[in-house]
Design a protein around this motif. Structure first.
Motif, PDB file in Angstrom:
ATOM      1  N   UNK A 155      11.194  -6.760  10.754  1.00 24.53           N
ATOM      2  CA  UNK A 155      12.294  -5.905  10.302  1.00 24.53           C
ATOM      3  C   UNK A 155      13.130  -6.572   9.204  1.00 24.53           C
ATOM      4  N   UNK A 164      16.559   9.069   2.611  1.00 22.24           N
ATOM      5  CA  UNK A 164      15.242   9.525   2.155  1.00 22.24           C
ATOM      6  C   UNK A 164      15.209  11.028   1.925  1.00 22.24           C
ATOM      7  N   UNK A 185       4.768  10.740  -3.757  1.00 21.87           N
ATOM      8  CA  UNK A 185       3.647  10.287  -2.928  1.00 21.87           C
ATOM      9  C   UNK A 185       3.816   8.913  -2.317  1.00 21.87           C
ATOM     10  N   UNK A 186       5.016   8.342  -2.374  1.00 26.27           N
ATOM     11  CA  UNK A 186       5.228   7.030  -1.745  1.00 26.27           C
ATOM     12  C   UNK A 186       4.985   7.146  -0.246  1.00 26.27           C
ATOM     13  N   UNK A 187       4.158   6.234   0.277  1.00 24.06           N
ATOM     14  CA  UNK A 187       3.880   6.269   1.729  1.00 24.06           C
ATOM     15  C   UNK A 187       4.791   5.307   2.475  1.00 24.06           C
ATOM     16  N   UNK A 188       5.855   4.870   1.833  1.00 27.95           N
ATOM     17  CA  UNK A 188       6.779   3.969   2.520  1.00 27.95           C
ATOM     18  C   UNK A 188       7.426   4.713   3.689  1.00 27.95           C
ATOM     19  N   UNK A 189       7.458   4.043   4.831  1.00 24.15           N
ATOM     20  CA  UNK A 189       8.092   4.654   6.000  1.00 24.15           C
ATOM     21  C   UNK A 189       9.232   3.769   6.504  1.00 24.15           C
ATOM     22  N   UNK A 237       9.357   9.585  -2.653  1.00 23.29           N
ATOM     23  CA  UNK A 237       8.619  10.224  -1.553  1.00 23.29           C
ATOM     24  C   UNK A 237       7.940  11.482  -2.080  1.00 23.29           C
ATOM     25  N   UNK A 238       8.652  12.188  -2.937  1.00 24.00           N
ATOM     26  CA  UNK A 238       8.073  13.367  -3.603  1.00 24.00           C
ATOM     27  C   UNK A 238       6.864  12.956  -4.454  1.00 24.00           C
ATOM     28  N   UNK A 284      12.241   3.717   5.788  1.00 24.68           N
ATOM     29  CA  UNK A 284      13.499   4.412   6.051  1.00 24.68           C
ATOM     30  C   UNK A 284      13.619   4.894   7.493  1.00 24.68           C
ATOM     31  N   UNK A 285      12.505   4.976   8.202  1.00 28.06           N
ATOM     32  CA  UNK A 285      12.570   5.413   9.600  1.00 28.06           C
ATOM     33  C   UNK A 285      13.062   4.297  10.511  1.00 28.06           C
ATOM     34  N   UNK A 299      14.631   1.036  17.957  1.00 22.87           N
ATOM     35  CA  UNK A 299      13.527   0.172  17.481  1.00 22.87           C
ATOM     36  C   UNK A 299      13.618  -1.249  18.049  1.00 22.87           C
ATOM     37  N   UNK A 309       0.839  -1.203   0.000  1.00 27.17           N
ATOM     38  CA  UNK A 309       0.000   0.000   0.000  1.00 27.17           C
ATOM     39  C   UNK A 309       0.875   1.255   0.000  1.00 27.17           C
ATOM     40  N   UNK A 346       0.763   3.691  -2.319  1.00 26.41           N
ATOM     41  CA  UNK A 346      -0.046   4.865  -2.676  1.00 26.41           C
ATOM     42  C   UNK A 346      -1.485   4.707  -2.192  1.00 26.41           C
ATOM     43  N   UNK A 347      -2.152   3.659  -2.673  1.00 27.63           N
ATOM     44  CA  UNK A 347      -3.549   3.472  -2.275  1.00 27.63           C
ATOM     45  C   UNK A 347      -3.654   2.305  -1.304  1.00 27.63           C
TER      46      UNK A 347
END
Lengths: 632, 338
Positions: free
Chosen positions: A187, A152, A136-140, A133-134, A142-143, A178, A48, A50-51
């Motif tokens: 992970x 990122x 619209x990727x909702x990948x997180x 990310x610019x 990298x955190x 984490x 998911x 984007x959508x």
């Protein structure tokens, strides 16, 4: 002679056994029309990114199943034996933790091209890239990993925590804050991505020891925009790695057709699909039963509500037959949620008395028309932790049975013993003398003779057009016993968006929402297989302002348990996790920040030519269908 | 004539701008946080830092922290985007669908094609039946045919289309399995050319029948009333007295004059081929404009909804101009010659 007879018997047994085995193996073939109640968007990015609608996610699950970590039938996280040879982890001196994953060497995409570690690493590199990310990727992700922040943001070209070790190995190093984490196996999980399809043949992943990075062409937004747009919505010739291939998607008719991927190695248990073709069409609630009867749809997934389920059962039980069903408990529940930092609902006794004034078994039965169950805490009946704690819960959880006497006693013991003039309460609305801190800005407070009296008025925010709200009006707000108990519950109907504004006290939408106004909300919640309630009871003001702890219940024990449960336990200690989980549920049940109202029983109805279909709220269609077959 | 049209076109632009501002403001006054609404379903699977990062990014992407007028100016194409370029409605950018995560232009294309396909057939069918029927019942006023049509048309007019749809589905798809219950094509089919066309027609037959049935009442009665008025005029009596053939009286004298009120409705119908039926499309699971509109509203996809509304605004404004001009064609007395 005897020897010959024995040999003949053994040979016969062997042949019969083989025949028996062959007969038990379901034949590959047939087609199934799946009626989806949510819209297909046609965005096939493999998670998911984007959508995030249910149909898209289901189709993604059918097309992509080569993650290194999977969930089993009970929702437990397991290493995917088909794709992964080993996952090893080591805690580093600086507190970070490195997971080294070796993938199987015989994996191929659906087009037959080999899958290597490069394809696994490419997914995190691409979706965490600043250009994506610019876009619209909702990948997180990298955190979570070391070096993700600078990667990122575009400060570093390499993702230092992501390493391509050799053709079939990669490693991921997780930030120190984490770990430890009970679900830490997640992970180590990555899914392969076709670099050719997403970026082009010129691109690849390199690693010279400092971290992995993508090379082969420009990675700026303008270059990537057309590539990404094409890859997201590409239907024909889509390169994926899962049990099914997307054969076609008709954007006009919103129909997706999937067929078995002959190159699929199997799921985490090595299971391969047998239903040759799956067609996904949109089902409408008004006509879905007619569509099922006439063959326009063969399977209706996760039906809820008595009206629909009764209609479906009529079809199943009709003399002409032809249909079957499975039922399973929801992994979540409908609830009354309290905000516990102001007004009467800040007092535990008030929350308890509200629970005693609602006949919850009757409510659940009426609302679900018999297709529901009751829970007494934040759990689902299908969870493995619940199953192992059931006996303990039967003894230790308060079920808050319907009782006006209990409600009144609780209120009296808590000091709700006055009337509006400050005299002893005999009838009408109860008042309590409160301290200045307890009084807060609650708008109904009155001051009598220098004493602040708080009336037992519960301001309830309920969303419009909601059947639960309507039943709550009848069974709670208008219940004569509520009045008899000296309580008044005031319903305030609003849109769901506005309800969220009040719940989150979201001043960005309007200053008025920042003022605590409603003490009670009716909502619903669903759990994912990763039961992580950390920060849900945080006492950190900054996080509370961000929308965590929407109950505004600042209990040290509950906060600590919710954190310890996941961040204080390693994945190798499931029993310790379960114990903390049970303690958490018991503490929650006592504090009662929410009153669980009902937990649905879901039904999936299908044509009876579909055999071997078993589903649960932790084992969805895309997983269950692999074990099913069509018997014409 | 040219000057009149030019003047009307200027009016159209002014009305369009005023409406666009009003509608944009209206949608943005709705007390909701689109960024939060989008992330709400994902919240249980996100850690706080992950949620917060996504939330702040979404707010920035959606421009929620900018003043409303600045956002409007960007959306309409009067102010530059963050990259310094004008990229709004006037530059051909209809916006970005937050629900489908792609350009509104691409989201609208397929539903529009299906809606237009359906509506063309529905309009032709409805007009092909209602106009002759209206004329016939007017000419045969108070006959058995007229009374029967009156009864049936009032029944058809009164029953909500939702009920009509369900009854027709039960009768013609379940009880008599002539038509499919829902959809726009055979599931899993890969037909092309004529086979694809006939397959689509087969799937759309039942919704078309329902749409036609539902529209019969109103239009038939409208045509009938206009014709009765026309037939009672002195010039009809004169024509009959002169011995003009009855067909010529009806179609050349009466119908021509009855056309003026009818033409408004007919042009309106043709213009409505771009707008979908929410009820029909939802009931028959047709991916049309009506369904898209409701989905957009339900999911706070305001750029999608606004783009659709702006499109319908233009269609309506142009439609009104065309209707006015068509009066002149039908009736020379109101023709604009200046």
């Amino acid at each position: 002679m005897m020897k010959k007879l024995v040999a003949l018997t053994l040979a016969l047994a062997l042949v019969l056994g083989l025949v028996g085995t062959m007969a038990a193996e379901p034949a590959v073939g047939g087609e199934l029309i799946y009626g989806s109640t949510t819209e297909i968007s046609g965005d096939w990015a493999h998670t998911a990114i984007w959508t995030n609608n249910a149909s898209d996610n289901m189709i993604r699950g059918l097309m992509n199943d080569y993650a290194t970590v999977s969930f089993d039938q009970g929702g437990a996280m397991v290493m995917n034996q088909s794709t992964t040879e080993s996952i090893e982890s080591v805690v580093n001196e600086n507190g970070t933790k490195t997971y080294t994953v070796k993938i199987a060497e015989d994996l191929v995409f659906n087009d037959g091209t080999p899958i290597t570690a490069e394809h696994y690493v490419a997914s995190i590199l691409l979706f965490s890239h600043p250009s994506l990310i610019e876009l619209g990727s909702k990948s997180v992700a990298h955190l979570t990993y070391v070096g993700g922040d600078s990667y990122s943001k575009g400060d570093s070209m390499v993702f230092s925590g992501v390493r391509l070790l050799d053709t079939y190995s990669y490693s991921l190093t997780v930030n120190a804050d984490k770990v430890p984490y009970f679900y830490d196996l997640s992970y180590a999980s990555l899914s392969p991505l076709s670099i050719d399809m997403w970026l082009g043949e010129a691109y690849s992943v390199h690693d010279f020891g400092e971290g992995a990075y993508l090379v082969g062409g420009k990675m700026d937004v303008d270059t990537l925009t057309p590539k990404v747009e094409r890859a997201r919505f590409l239907s024909e010739g889509r390169v994926t790695a899962g049990p099914y291939n997307l054969v076609s998607y008709d954007t006009g008719a919103k129909q997706a057709v999937l067929e078995i991927n002959p190159n699929y190695k199997g799921n985490f248990e090595g299971q391969k699909p047998s239903v040759q073709k799956i067609i996904i069409v949109k089902a409408e609630q008004e006509t879905q039963m007619d569509a099922l009867k006439t063959g326009a749809i063969n399977l209706l997934d996760t039906m809820t509500g008595g009206v629909d389920i009764n209609a479906a059962m009529d079809i199943v039980e009709a003399p002409e037959g032809g249909f079957d069903y499975v039922s399973f408990e929801r992994n979540g529940y409908g609830k009354l949620m309290f905000q516990c930092d102001f007004g009467p609902t800040q007092f535990k006794a008030v929350r308890h008395s509200i629970a005693h004034l609602l006949d919850r078994p009757e409510f659940a039965n009426t609302f679900t028309q018999g297709y529901g169950a009751l829970v007494h805490g934040p759990y689902g009946l299908a969870m493995w932790m619940y199953k192992e704690s059931e006996e303990q819960f039967n003894q230790e959880l308060n079920t808050y049975p319907y009782s006006l006497a209990d409600a009144q006693k609780l209120l009296e013991d808590d000091g709700w013993v006055l009337d509006a003039q400050g005299n002893a309460w005999t009838s009408g609305l109860r008042y309590k003398e409160v301290t200045a801190e307890e009084a807060g800005e609650y708008k109904h407070n009155v001051t009598v003779g220098g004493k602040v009296l708080m009336p037992l008025i519960i301001e309830w925010s309920s969303s419009e057009g909601n059947a639960v709200s309507e039943l709550l009006v009848t069974m709670l707000a208008n219940n004569p016993d509520v009045t008899a108990a000296g309580m008044e519950i005031r319903q305030n109907v609003m849109t769901f968006d506005e309800l969220l504004n009040w719940m989150y006290r979201d001043k960005t939408v309007g200053d008025q929402y920042g003022v605590p106004t409603y003490g009670m909300y009716n909502l619903a919640t669903n759990f994912t297989p990763i039961y992580d309630m950390s920060y849900n009871w945080t006492r950190d003001p900054e996080m509370v302002a961000q929308g965590y702890n929407v109950n505004y219940l600042f209990d040290e024990d509950l906060d600590q348990l919710s954190m310890d449960m996941v961040y204080g336990v390693d994945s190798s200690e499931p029993e310790k996790y379960r114990e903390l989980w049970a303690d958490y549920i018991i503490r929650w049940n006592d504090l009662l920040p929410e009153v669980p109202l009902y937990s649905n029983v879901y039904y999936t109805v299908f044509v009876d030519k579909l055999k071997g279909y078993e589903q649960s709220s932790l084992w969805d269609f895309e997983q269950a269908i692999l074990y099913s077959w069509i018997e014409e | 004539m040219g000057k009149y049209v030019l003047k009307r076109l200027v009016y159209i632009i002014i009305v369009f701008l005023v409406l666009s501002l009003l509608m944009y403001m209206l949608y943005n006054l709705i007390p909701t946080d689109p960024a939060r609404a989008e992330l709400e379903p994902m919240r249980p699977s996100l850690k706080p830092d992950e949620y917060q990062e996504l939330y702040l990014k979404l707010r920035a992407d959606l421009g929620l922290d900018d003043p409303m007028l600045v956002r409007y100016a960007r959306w309409i194409g009067f102010a530059p985007e963050k990259d310094g370029k004008l990229n709004g409605l006037f530059q051909g950018n209809f916006g970005y669908s937050n629900l489908y995560k792609k350009d509104v232009r691409l989201v609208i294309a397929d539903p529009m094609a299906i809606t237009v396909f359906m509506n063309i057939f529905a309009t032709i069918l409805a007009l092909g039946i209602t106009i002759p029927l209206g004329i016939k019942t007017a000419v045969k006023k108070h006959s058995l045919l007229d009374k029967s049509v009156q009864v049936f048309s009032i029944v058809g007019y009164s029953i909500p289309i939702f009920i009509v749809s369900l009854v027709f589905i039960y009768l013609f798809a379940v009880l008599l399995p002539i038509f499919p219950v829902m959809g726009t094509k055979t599931p899993g089919s890969t037909f092309t050319g004529l086979r694809a066309f006939t397959d689509r027609l087969y799937y759309l037959a039942l919704p078309l029948i329902v749409m036609t049935f539902a529209s019969l009442g109103g239009m038939t009665r409208y045509v009938r009333a206009a014709m009765i008025d026309a037939l009672s005029m002195d010039y009809v009596r004169t024509a009959r007295a002169k011995g003009v053939r009855e067909k010529a009286v009806i179609y050349s004298h009466a119908w021509r004059n009855a056309l003026l009120p009818v033409v408004t409705v007919v042009i309106g119908w043709f213009l409505s081929i771009f707008s979908g039926s929410v009820v029909i499309e939802n009931t028959f699971s047709i991916n049309g404009m009506g369904k898209l509109y409701i989905d957009g509203l339900n999911n706070n996809d305001y750029e999608l909804v606004l783009a659709m509304q702006m499109f319908y605004t233009i269609i309506s404004l142009v439609g009104i101009l065309l209707t006015d001009l068509s009066y002149g064609l039908v009736d020379p007395r109101v023709r604009v010659n200046k």
